[in-house]
Enzyme design. Structure first.
Site, PDB file in Angstrom:
ATOM      1  CG  HIS A  63      -1.749  -1.158   1.377  1.00 37.91           C
ATOM      2  ND1 HIS A  63      -2.993  -1.215   0.480  1.00 37.91           N
ATOM      3  CD2 HIS A  63      -1.758  -2.378   1.871  1.00 37.91           C
ATOM      4  CE1 HIS A  63      -3.637  -2.460   0.622  1.00 37.91           C
ATOM      5  NE2 HIS A  63      -2.671  -3.027   1.361  1.00 37.91           N
ATOM      6  CG  LEU A  64       3.395   2.322  -3.133  1.00 34.98           C
ATOM      7  CD1 LEU A  64       3.784   2.592  -4.459  1.00 34.98           C
ATOM      8  CD2 LEU A  64       4.930   2.292  -1.971  1.00 34.98           C
ATOM      9  NE  ARG A  65      -1.669   3.264   3.676  1.00 34.24           N
ATOM     10  CZ  ARG A  65      -2.419   2.076   4.092  1.00 34.24           C
ATOM     11  NH1 ARG A  65      -3.411   1.873   2.940  1.00 34.24           N
ATOM     12  NH2 ARG A  65      -2.423   1.203   5.099  1.00 34.24           N
ATOM     13  CG  ASP A 153      -5.786  -5.692  -0.399  1.00 34.38           C
ATOM     14  OD1 ASP A 153      -6.316  -6.821   0.318  1.00 34.38           O
ATOM     15  OD2 ASP A 153      -4.882  -4.978   0.120  1.00 34.38           O
ATOM     16  CG  ASP A 306      -1.110  -6.478   3.745  1.00 31.29           C
ATOM     17  OD1 ASP A 306      -1.330  -5.327   3.009  1.00 31.29           O
ATOM     18  OD2 ASP A 306      -2.159  -7.042   4.531  1.00 31.29           O
ATOM     19  CG  HIS A 310      -2.096   2.599   9.402  1.00 33.25           C
ATOM     20  ND1 HIS A 310      -3.103   3.379   8.512  1.00 33.25           N
ATOM     21  CD2 HIS A 310      -2.274   1.529   9.049  1.00 33.25           C
ATOM     22  CE1 HIS A 310      -3.910   2.423   7.922  1.00 33.25           C
ATOM     23  NE2 HIS A 310      -3.489   1.340   8.490  1.00 33.25           N
TER      24      HIS A 310
HETATM   25 ZN   LIG Z   1      -5.978  -7.243   2.204  1.00 27.36          ZN
END
Ligand SMILES: [Zn+2]
Length: 433
Positions: A63-65, A153, A306, A310
């Site tokens: 997740h590169l956000r 996802d 994954d 945060h």
């Molecule tokens: Zn997931």
């Protein structure tokens, strides 16, 4: 020209595991040589004696956000962390803001990655518009823009009919659907694995069945449609069993796990550490053993981090309210190298889990191999170096990791993308001749 000198070249795709030199030219692998370095060589030399030289690692779940949550991470910092962790390519999920459900967003990600990225970025596009599970996105248009797979996802696709239609749409094009397996009704408001630890700590539980039911559904839909399904972050024993069964039945189903699922159990929740909170949750010891068995017998195809950055604010709070997920780009390789200690996982298998398999599953041409003509994406790994992971090492904007203070053996020392050095652990490893 660039020469990676004297390393142990491990390339499962060609079956090579041999000490020698790798010659890089024009951003591509030119050849593998044994004996002395080529006569009259001039250019850069990477000293790889005593190191492994492997196809560039590929993290197929990141997740590169970016866009939308750049205070957590952005494409520049996420790919810096990736390169430092040995990754030459990352596959980024669509749960950005706006979601990557439109070619404009896909193009934005690719352009920013080309301009500011420290490694290759392959975007996954949303399966449904705004990830709301109602209307399918235009897969062909998103594929043309550069999306490599489709997934909601972060959220499951709750409606089985939408999943069926997505698989039917994808099938003639060979598109891949990545699935986050979770039955929301069964998961309720759970925040930890349903079991003794959650009960003792008074945290509402998520049963393994919340994941298993969803995995079973999507395997059955893969069978019904002939579509290609990839199960993300498998965490349960039954999840591994179902994947094994699907493969035996000859279905187009593959699966990944994340390092935390074979390293930690829900025992890590003691003390209410919110850095042990993720979705799916850390499970029990029996599940952890099953994940290891699935890696050893080849049921599990790939390891992916994954990586879920945060900020402190959403993690330093009451357990049930805390955000899910941990960063993982800089600990994925060292945790996976930890599998060597059991003696049941070979170096070549580790390279397959972290590079060849993701390239195969996602059909990334020129990646996951060091054969002549392949992209010169190469990771040089020191399998011996002992080091302690500290928050200061983290290049991500977020520091939500349960692994600070852990002692590891092995890490990436040089990361090369398209023949360019994008990360070097120490000065002196790369020299000019
Ligand atoms: Zn997931």
């Amino acid at each position: 020209m660039l020469l990676i000198k004297g390393g142990r070249v491990i390339d499962p795709g060609t079956g090579r595991d041999e000490t020698g030199h790798l010659v890089i030219e024009g951003g591509k692998v030119r050849e593998f040589l044994t004996g002395g370095p080529p006569e009259g060589f001039s250019g850069k030399i990477i000293h790889a004696e005593g190191k492994w030289v492997v196809p560039g690692l590929i993290d197929m779940h990141v997740h590169l956000r970016d866009p939308g949550f750049e205070w957590k991470e952005d494409i520049r910092t996420g790919t810096m962390a990736a390169a430092a962790g040995g990754f030459t390519s990352v596959v980024c999920m669509a749960n950005t803001k706006p979601a990557n459900d439109h070619p404009e967003i896909t193009r934005y990600i690719l352009e920013k990655a080309r301009g500011e990225g420290s490694c290759n970025v392959f975007p996954v596009a949303a399966l449904s518009r705004n990830l709301d599970g109602k209307e399918m996105t235009d897969f062909c248009e998103l594929f043309e823009a550069g999306a490599v797979a489709f997934s909601d996802d972060g959220k499951p696709v709750e409606n089985p009919l939408l999943m069926r239609r997505a698989l039917e749409y994808a099938r003639p094009f060979g598109f891949l659907i990545l699935v986050h397996s979770e039955d929301h009704q069964l998961a309720e408001e759970g925040a930890a694995n349903e079991g003794w630890t959650a009960q003792k700590l008074g945290i509402p539980g998520i049963p393994a069945a919340a994941e298993d039911v969803a995995i079973a559904r999507d395997i059955l839909l893969a069978r019904q449609t002939g579509g290609r399904v990839h199960l993300q972050h498998i965490s349960t024993r039954m999840g591994v069993d179902l994947l094994r069964m699907a493969k035996r039945a000859g279905l187009n189903v593959t699966g990944e796990t994340a390092p935390h699922y074979f390293t930690l159990t829900d025992a890590a929740l003691e003390g209410y550490d919110t850095n042990a909170k993720m979705n799916p949750p850390l499970r029990g010891e029996d599940d952890r053993m099953a994940i290891l068995e699935g890696i050893i017998d080849g049921t599990i195809d790939a390891v992916a981090s994954d990586h879920a950055p945060h900020e402190e604010y959403v993690k330093r709070c009451e357990f049930t309210a805390a955000a899910n997920g941990i960063i993982g780009l800089q600990t994925s390789l060292p945790l996976t190298l930890g599998l060597l200690a059991g003696g049941k996982v070979s170096p070549a298998r580790i390279v397959d889990l972290l590079s060849c398999a993701p390239a195969r599953i996602l059909s990334l041409a020129g990646k996951g191999t060091l054969s002549p003509g392949a992209d010169a994406d190469v990771t040089v790994i020191d399998p011996e170096e002992e080091w302690e992971h500290r928050a200061d090492d983290v290049l991500s904007k977020s520091k939500n990791s349960p692994f600070f203070g852990w002692k590891f053996q092995g890490r990436a020392v040089v990361t090369l993308c398209g023949g360019r050095v994008r990360y070097a652990a120490q000065t002196g490893v790369v020299a000019d001749v």
